[in-house]
Design a protein around this motif. Structure first.
Motif, PDB file in Angstrom:
ATOM      1  N   LEU A 173      41.539  48.397  31.143  1.00 38.81           N
ATOM      2  CA  LEU A 173      42.924  48.836  31.092  1.00 38.81           C
ATOM      3  C   LEU A 173      43.487  48.409  29.742  1.00 38.81           C
ATOM      4  CD1 LEU A 173      44.943  50.217  33.060  1.00 38.81           C
ATOM      5  CD2 LEU A 173      45.726  47.911  33.670  1.00 38.81           C
ATOM      6  N   LEU A 175      46.338  47.466  27.694  1.00 33.70           N
ATOM      7  CA  LEU A 175      47.714  47.009  27.815  1.00 33.70           C
ATOM      8  C   LEU A 175      48.364  46.945  26.438  1.00 33.70           C
ATOM      9  CD1 LEU A 175      47.373  44.116  30.423  1.00 33.70           C
ATOM     10  CD2 LEU A 175      47.719  46.552  30.815  1.00 33.70           C
ATOM     11  N   LEU A 196      50.763  41.135  31.569  1.00 30.88           N
ATOM     12  CA  LEU A 196      49.519  40.614  32.129  1.00 30.88           C
ATOM     13  C   LEU A 196      49.732  40.036  33.525  1.00 30.88           C
ATOM     14  CD1 LEU A 196      48.054  38.908  28.949  1.00 30.88           C
ATOM     15  CD2 LEU A 196      46.853  40.622  30.319  1.00 30.88           C
ATOM     16  N   LYS A 205      41.423  43.638  31.781  1.00 26.69           N
ATOM     17  CA  LYS A 205      42.685  43.892  31.077  1.00 26.69           C
ATOM     18  C   LYS A 205      42.512  43.544  29.593  1.00 26.69           C
ATOM     19  CE  LYS A 205      44.913  41.372  34.192  1.00 26.69           C
ATOM     20  NZ  LYS A 205      45.987  40.709  34.981  1.00 26.69           N
ATOM     21  N   ALA A 225      44.367  37.707  29.382  1.00 27.59           N
ATOM     22  CA  ALA A 225      43.660  38.938  29.016  1.00 27.59           C
ATOM     23  C   ALA A 225      42.150  38.740  29.089  1.00 27.59           C
ATOM     24  CB  ALA A 225      44.044  39.365  27.598  1.00 27.59           C
TER      25      ALA A 225
END
Length: 263
Positions: A173, A175, A196, A205, A225
């Motif tokens: 993903l 971000l 987060l 992430k 992360a």
């Protein structure tokens, strides 16, 4: 040489309790031949995944540094055929991700583009200007040919849209650490930590937009992360054209070191 899938890379890193370094560069900047050396330098410096930009004339998510890199690549003759030929020549085992915009994918033919990307050894695709609701054809083609379709989530993305993205997205993903376009910044936004903390998913992430130092990479990793994405800082070195490969490797080493310190 078989390249890793993105899931394989993150599985490998989880076993080592280590975060990933994802490095972005523009294919064909300054030349197709030069891109091979650039990718090698990043891998030697510790890159875990390479995002290889496919240039587009109207890159709405990119800041000035990457916009100009795309213009240089287009001026040097980069096009779809040359892009896939270049990808095939890269002697790297780590995953390669194509980042581009929907217009060139649509004009080339969605399924044709995805099929040829998979054949060239691309593991994932990022298309920042297509909403998840409109990505049905792209998602179907990615599923058919085994590519991860990676979506972006911004601080302003609603909970409803986040749920849709988590249903359709794979690989990791992306971000967005702050509002605006890509480009190196001096600080890490508080919105990064908030984003987060509110996204709960088993998909790794990865945080991008604005990261350029080992200290920032460590802060992002400490905030939760699974991966740190860096682009403009590398592209600026390429633009400056001085001791490029040595400087790229050194910056990758600094970033990876920061990630490891925080893991």
């Amino acid at each position: 040489m078989r390249r890793q899938k993105i899931s394989e890379k993150f599985s490998e890193l989880r076993e080592r309790k280590e975060g990933a370094l994802i490095c972005y560069v523009m294919a064909g900047d300054p030349s197709a031949e030069g891109t091979g050396e650039i990718v090698k330098a990043l891998v030697d410096g510790g890159a875990d995944i390479i995002e290889l930009g496919f240039p587009f004339s109207d890159p709405v998510a990119d800041g000035p540094t990457i916009q100009v890199a795309g213009q240089r690549a287009l001026a040097a003759g980069m096009d779809t055929r040359r892009y896939f030929e270049l990808v095939k020549t890269l002697e790297v085992r780590i995953p390669l991700v194509c980042m581009t915009y929907y217009n060139p994918v649509f004009r080339y033919g969605v399924e044709k583009f995805v099929e040829q990307a998979a054949d060239a050894g691309i593991s994932g695709l990022i298309v920042p200007d297509i909403p998840v609701e409109e990505a049905v054809d792209l998602n179907n083609s990615c599923e058919k040919y085994g590519l991860d379709l990676i979506f972006l989530v911004a601080p302003t993305t609603t909970e409803g849209r986040v749920r849709k993205i988590l249903e359709k997205g794979s690989g990791f993903l992306y971000l967005v650490s702050r509002l605006g376009v890509t480009g190196a910044r001096e600080d890490i936004s508080s919105s990064t930590r908030e984003l987060l903390s509110r996204i709960e998913t088993g998909i790794p992430k990865a945080v991008g937009f604005g990261i350029s130092t080992g200290k920032q990479a460590a802060e992002v990793r400490e905030a939760g992360a699974d991966a740190v994405i860096v682009g403009s800082a590398f592209v600026r070195i390429i633009e400056e054209g001085k001791d490029v490969n040595d400087r790229l490797k050194a910056l990758a080493e600094e970033l990876k070191s920061g990630i490891r310190r925080a893991s």
